[in-house]
Design a protein around this motif. Structure first.
Motif, PDB file in Angstrom:
ATOM      1  N   ASP A  76       0.822  -1.209   0.000  1.00  0.00           N
ATOM      2  CA  ASP A  76       0.000   0.000   0.000  1.00  0.00           C
ATOM      3  C   ASP A  76       0.857   1.259   0.000  1.00  0.00           C
ATOM      4  O   ASP A  76       0.404   2.332   0.359  1.00  0.00           O
ATOM      5  N   PHE A  77       2.113   1.099  -0.421  1.00  0.00           N
ATOM      6  CA  PHE A  77       3.029   2.224  -0.559  1.00  0.00           C
ATOM      7  C   PHE A  77       3.996   1.884  -1.690  1.00  0.00           C
ATOM      8  O   PHE A  77       4.046   0.748  -2.160  1.00  0.00           O
ATOM      9  N   ASP A  78       4.744   2.887  -2.146  1.00  0.00           N
ATOM     10  CA  ASP A  78       5.647   2.701  -3.287  1.00  0.00           C
ATOM     11  C   ASP A  78       7.078   2.382  -2.880  1.00  0.00           C
ATOM     12  O   ASP A  78       7.870   1.920  -3.708  1.00  0.00           O
ATOM     13  N   GLY A  79       7.429   2.670  -1.636  1.00  0.00           N
ATOM     14  CA  GLY A  79       8.795   2.432  -1.210  1.00  0.00           C
ATOM     15  C   GLY A  79       9.043   2.990   0.177  1.00  0.00           C
ATOM     16  O   GLY A  79       8.118   3.197   0.952  1.00  0.00           O
ATOM     17  N   MET A  80      10.315   3.265   0.446  1.00  0.00           N
ATOM     18  CA  MET A  80      10.719   3.733   1.774  1.00  0.00           C
ATOM     19  C   MET A  80      11.740   4.844   1.619  1.00  0.00           C
ATOM     20  O   MET A  80      12.558   4.816   0.706  1.00  0.00           O
ATOM     21  N   ILE A  81      11.677   5.809   2.542  1.00  0.00           N
ATOM     22  CA  ILE A  81      12.651   6.890   2.573  1.00  0.00           C
ATOM     23  C   ILE A  81      13.431   6.794   3.888  1.00  0.00           C
ATOM     24  O   ILE A  81      12.838   6.589   4.941  1.00  0.00           O
ATOM     25  N   THR A  97      15.046  -9.133   0.908  1.00  0.00           N
ATOM     26  CA  THR A  97      14.300  -8.199   0.059  1.00  0.00           C
ATOM     27  C   THR A  97      13.796  -8.981  -1.148  1.00  0.00           C
ATOM     28  O   THR A  97      14.589  -9.467  -1.943  1.00  0.00           O
ATOM     29  N   PHE A  98      12.465  -9.087  -1.276  1.00  0.00           N
ATOM     30  CA  PHE A  98      11.862  -9.962  -2.271  1.00  0.00           C
ATOM     31  C   PHE A  98      11.398  -9.244  -3.532  1.00  0.00           C
ATOM     32  O   PHE A  98      10.851  -9.872  -4.425  1.00  0.00           O
ATOM     33  N   GLU A  99      11.583  -7.938  -3.592  1.00  0.00           N
ATOM     34  CA  GLU A  99      11.224  -7.169  -4.787  1.00  0.00           C
ATOM     35  C   GLU A  99      12.455  -6.394  -5.264  1.00  0.00           C
ATOM     36  O   GLU A  99      13.295  -5.999  -4.452  1.00  0.00           O
ATOM     37  N   ASP A 100      12.555  -6.184  -6.579  1.00  0.00           N
ATOM     38  CA  ASP A 100      13.618  -5.336  -7.119  1.00  0.00           C
ATOM     39  C   ASP A 100      13.364  -3.897  -6.675  1.00  0.00           C
ATOM     40  O   ASP A 100      12.209  -3.453  -6.594  1.00  0.00           O
ATOM     41  N   LEU A 101      14.449  -3.172  -6.392  1.00  0.00           N
ATOM     42  CA  LEU A 101      14.333  -1.795  -5.921  1.00  0.00           C
ATOM     43  C   LEU A 101      15.170  -0.846  -6.759  1.00  0.00           C
ATOM     44  O   LEU A 101      16.274  -1.200  -7.183  1.00  0.00           O
ATOM     45  N   ASP A 102      14.656   0.350  -6.988  1.00  0.00           N
ATOM     46  CA  ASP A 102      15.464   1.468  -7.470  1.00  0.00           C
ATOM     47  C   ASP A 102      15.877   2.242  -6.233  1.00  0.00           C
ATOM     48  O   ASP A 102      15.031   2.587  -5.400  1.00  0.00           O
ATOM     49  N   VAL A 103      17.172   2.500  -6.091  1.00  0.00           N
ATOM     50  CA  VAL A 103      17.695   3.202  -4.920  1.00  0.00           C
ATOM     51  C   VAL A 103      18.176   4.582  -5.366  1.00  0.00           C
ATOM     52  O   VAL A 103      19.065   4.684  -6.216  1.00  0.00           O
ATOM     53  N   TYR A 104      17.564   5.614  -4.802  1.00  0.00           N
ATOM     54  CA  TYR A 104      17.954   6.997  -5.115  1.00  0.00           C
ATOM     55  C   TYR A 104      18.806   7.520  -3.969  1.00  0.00           C
ATOM     56  O   TYR A 104      18.387   7.489  -2.809  1.00  0.00           O
ATOM     57  N   TRP A 105      19.998   7.993  -4.298  1.00  0.00           N
ATOM     58  CA  TRP A 105      20.926   8.570  -3.328  1.00  0.00           C
ATOM     59  C   TRP A 105      20.749  10.076  -3.379  1.00  0.00           C
ATOM     60  O   TRP A 105      20.830  10.671  -4.450  1.00  0.00           O
ATOM     61  N   MET A 106      20.501  10.721  -2.226  1.00  0.00           N
ATOM     62  CA  MET A 106      20.185  12.149  -2.209  1.00  0.00           C
ATOM     63  C   MET A 106      21.008  12.905  -1.170  1.00  0.00           C
ATOM     64  O   MET A 106      21.386  12.343  -0.140  1.00  0.00           O
ATOM     65  N   GLU A 139      14.178   4.083  -1.480  1.00  0.00           N
ATOM     66  CA  GLU A 139      14.043   2.812  -2.167  1.00  0.00           C
ATOM     67  C   GLU A 139      12.640   2.759  -2.768  1.00  0.00           C
ATOM     68  O   GLU A 139      11.657   2.946  -2.044  1.00  0.00           O
ATOM     69  N   VAL A 140      12.557   2.515  -4.078  1.00  0.00           N
ATOM     70  CA  VAL A 140      11.273   2.435  -4.761  1.00  0.00           C
ATOM     71  C   VAL A 140      11.110   1.011  -5.264  1.00  0.00           C
ATOM     72  O   VAL A 140      11.983   0.482  -5.965  1.00  0.00           O
ATOM     73  N   ILE A 141       9.985   0.398  -4.919  1.00  0.00           N
ATOM     74  CA  ILE A 141       9.673  -0.954  -5.367  1.00  0.00           C
ATOM     75  C   ILE A 141       9.395  -0.901  -6.864  1.00  0.00           C
ATOM     76  O   ILE A 141       8.575  -0.111  -7.316  1.00  0.00           O
ATOM     77  N   ARG A 142      10.085  -1.738  -7.634  1.00  0.00           N
ATOM     78  CA  ARG A 142       9.893  -1.761  -9.089  1.00  0.00           C
ATOM     79  C   ARG A 142       8.618  -2.460  -9.476  1.00  0.00           C
ATOM     80  O   ARG A 142       8.140  -3.335  -8.858  1.00  0.00           O
TER      81      ARG A 142
END
Length: 142
Positions: A76-81, A97-106, A139-142
């Motif tokens: 029920d969410f797209d990812g974690m900050i 971690t059971f889903e592929d993630l896009d990791v944004y470094w900020m 981290e955004v769930i793909r």
């Protein structure tokens, strides 16, 4: 000799049972009093890379460690900050971690890099490293 084999087999079965118990206990520890683990977390909406995302906030060392372990789509969410008080290099891994993630470094609310972190089920244990000092990771769930 047969007694040694029986003892070894019994020990192997006990170890397997302990491993299965630990997996399910950790997997289901997300349920407490009938509420999902995320019920106690703040959820924010943030635009990232042109997309409006619902992100669960990881703001303590315990929540950083838990991350998105055991999450499966649909969530029920797209990812974690992840917020860090002091900018520093970070390394993230895909343990449980059971889903592929896009990791944004900020840093200072600006994206300074992006990595892809595959699920542990697809590629085994992997790590990704920030391209420098960062204070936020998304981290955004793909």
């Amino acid at each position: 000799m047969q007694i040694v084999i029986k003892i070894a087999l019994a020990a192997a079965i006990v170890l397997l049972m302990v491993a299965v118990y630990r997996f399910y206990a950790q997997n289901f520890k997300a349920q407490k009093d009938g509420r999902a683990l995320w019920d106690d977390y703040e959820v924010i909406t943030k635009e990232v890379d042109g997309r409006e995302l619902r992100l669960v906030v990881a703001d303590t060392p315990e929540r950083w460690q838990q991350g998105l372990m055991y999450v499966r789509k649909p969530a029920d969410f797209d990812g974690m900050i992840f917020y860090f008080k002091t900018p520093q290099p970070q390394v993230f891994w895909n343990r449980n971690t059971f889903e592929d993630l896009d990791v944004y470094w900020m840093r200072k609310d600006k994206i300074i890099g992006k990595s892809m972190l595959p699920s542990v089920e697809k590629n085994g244990l992997k790590t990704v490293t920030s391209p420098g000092f960062i204070d936020t990771v998304i981290e955004v769930i793909r």
